[in-house]
Scaffold this motif. Sequence first.
Motif, short mmCIF file in Angstrom:
data_model
loop_
_atom_site.label_atom_id
_atom_site.label_comp_id
_atom_site.label_asym_id
_atom_site.label_seq_id
_atom_site.Cartn_x
_atom_site.Cartn_y
_atom_site.Cartn_z
N ASN A 1 0.96 -1.20 -0.18
CA ASN A 1 0.22 -0.19 0.07
C ASN A 1 0.99 1.13 0.04
O ASN A 1 0.40 2.18 -0.66
CB ASN A 1 -1.01 0.14 1.21
CG ASN A 1 -1.94 -1.08 1.22
OD1 ASN A 1 -2.47 -1.43 0.00
ND2 ASN A 1 -2.47 -1.77 2.03
N ALA B 1 0.76 4.16 -3.05
CA ALA B 1 0.60 5.48 -2.55
C ALA B 1 1.87 6.42 -3.42
O ALA B 1 1.79 7.41 -3.91
CB ALA B 1 0.89 5.84 -0.99
N ARG C 1 -4.80 9.54 -6.69
CA ARG C 1 -3.90 9.92 -5.61
C ARG C 1 -4.52 9.50 -4.45
O ARG C 1 -3.92 8.70 -3.64
CB ARG C 1 -3.08 11.35 -6.01
CG ARG C 1 -1.68 11.53 -5.30
CD ARG C 1 -0.94 12.62 -5.67
NE ARG C 1 -1.68 13.80 -5.70
CZ ARG C 1 -2.23 14.38 -6.81
NH1 ARG C 1 -1.70 14.29 -8.08
NH2 ARG C 1 -2.93 15.87 -6.91
N ALA C 2 -5.54 10.49 -4.06
CA ALA C 2 -6.09 10.13 -2.72
C ALA C 2 -6.66 8.81 -2.50
O ALA C 2 -6.48 8.34 -1.14
CB ALA C 2 -7.38 11.14 -2.66
N ALA C 3 -7.07 7.93 -3.27
CA ALA C 3 -7.48 6.81 -3.01
C ALA C 3 -6.19 5.75 -2.70
O ALA C 3 -6.19 5.00 -1.54
CB ALA C 3 -8.24 5.97 -4.36
N ARG D 1 -3.25 6.92 -1.49
CA ARG D 1 -3.17 7.46 0.12
C ARG D 1 -3.87 6.87 1.11
O ARG D 1 -3.56 6.62 2.31
CB ARG D 1 -2.92 8.89 0.08
CG ARG D 1 -1.73 9.44 -0.75
CD ARG D 1 -1.59 10.98 -0.59
NE ARG D 1 -0.48 11.39 -1.60
CZ ARG D 1 -0.27 12.65 -2.16
NH1 ARG D 1 -1.44 13.60 -1.78
NH2 ARG D 1 0.82 13.07 -2.93
N ALA D 2 -5.19 6.86 0.91
CA ALA D 2 -6.08 6.43 1.92
C ALA D 2 -5.71 5.00 2.43
O ALA D 2 -6.32 4.58 3.37
CB ALA D 2 -7.70 6.48 1.56
N ARG D 3 -5.38 4.31 1.50
CA ARG D 3 -5.18 2.76 1.71
C ARG D 3 -4.23 2.47 2.84
O ARG D 3 -4.22 1.39 3.50
CB ARG D 3 -4.73 1.94 0.40
CG ARG D 3 -5.63 1.77 -0.73
CD ARG D 3 -5.11 1.21 -1.81
NE ARG D 3 -4.41 -0.17 -1.42
CZ ARG D 3 -5.24 -1.20 -1.81
NH1 ARG D 3 -6.24 -1.27 -2.59
NH2 ARG D 3 -4.71 -2.39 -1.65
N PRO E 1 -3.39 4.58 5.68
CA PRO E 1 -3.87 4.59 7.03
C PRO E 1 -5.05 3.50 7.41
O PRO E 1 -5.45 3.21 8.39
CB PRO E 1 -4.44 5.85 7.34
CG PRO E 1 -4.47 6.49 5.82
CD PRO E 1 -3.73 5.65 5.01
N LEU E 2 -5.85 3.01 6.11
CA LEU E 2 -7.02 2.09 6.53
C LEU E 2 -6.49 0.82 6.89
O LEU E 2 -7.35 -0.01 7.31
CB LEU E 2 -7.66 1.99 5.29
CG LEU E 2 -8.66 3.42 4.84
CD1 LEU E 2 -9.34 2.89 3.54
CD2 LEU E 2 -9.72 3.45 6.05
#
Length: 133
Positions: free
Chosen positions: A83, A87, A98-100, A102-104, A106-107
């Motif tokens: 992940n 990112a 890019r946001a998707a 990066r979100a992976r 911390p998820l």
Amino acid sequence: MPRSARSALALAGLMAAAGTAHFLAPKPFDALVPRVLPGRPRTWTRLSGAAELALAAGLAVPGTRRAAARATAVFLTAVLPANVQMAHDWRHRSPVARAAARARVPLQLPLILWAGHAARGAEGPRDRSPARG
């Protein structure tokens, strides 16, 4: 059905969906394989998909749920570098992509904690001991 069992089954569903996706649409997963791993990315995609399916099956069965939940937490920790790689690799894509990506990152923590919770709420060998009088 106890809440902990429903939660474990929901996690099993998530893992099964992810594992299935590795086989139905492997190309995006191939791109996530960190370059430092030996061999072909597709091999790692298949292995991780198979692992997710096996973990899902273990989470679905009460007798194997505790061990499978612990293994799921370890697995989710182990795939964190993929992940992070995603990112990094997607830093020049569209803002949404890019946001998707990066979100992976911390998820992963809530998913790891979810697996830990499923392990604590699962029936295991030590729970089957006879009651002490």
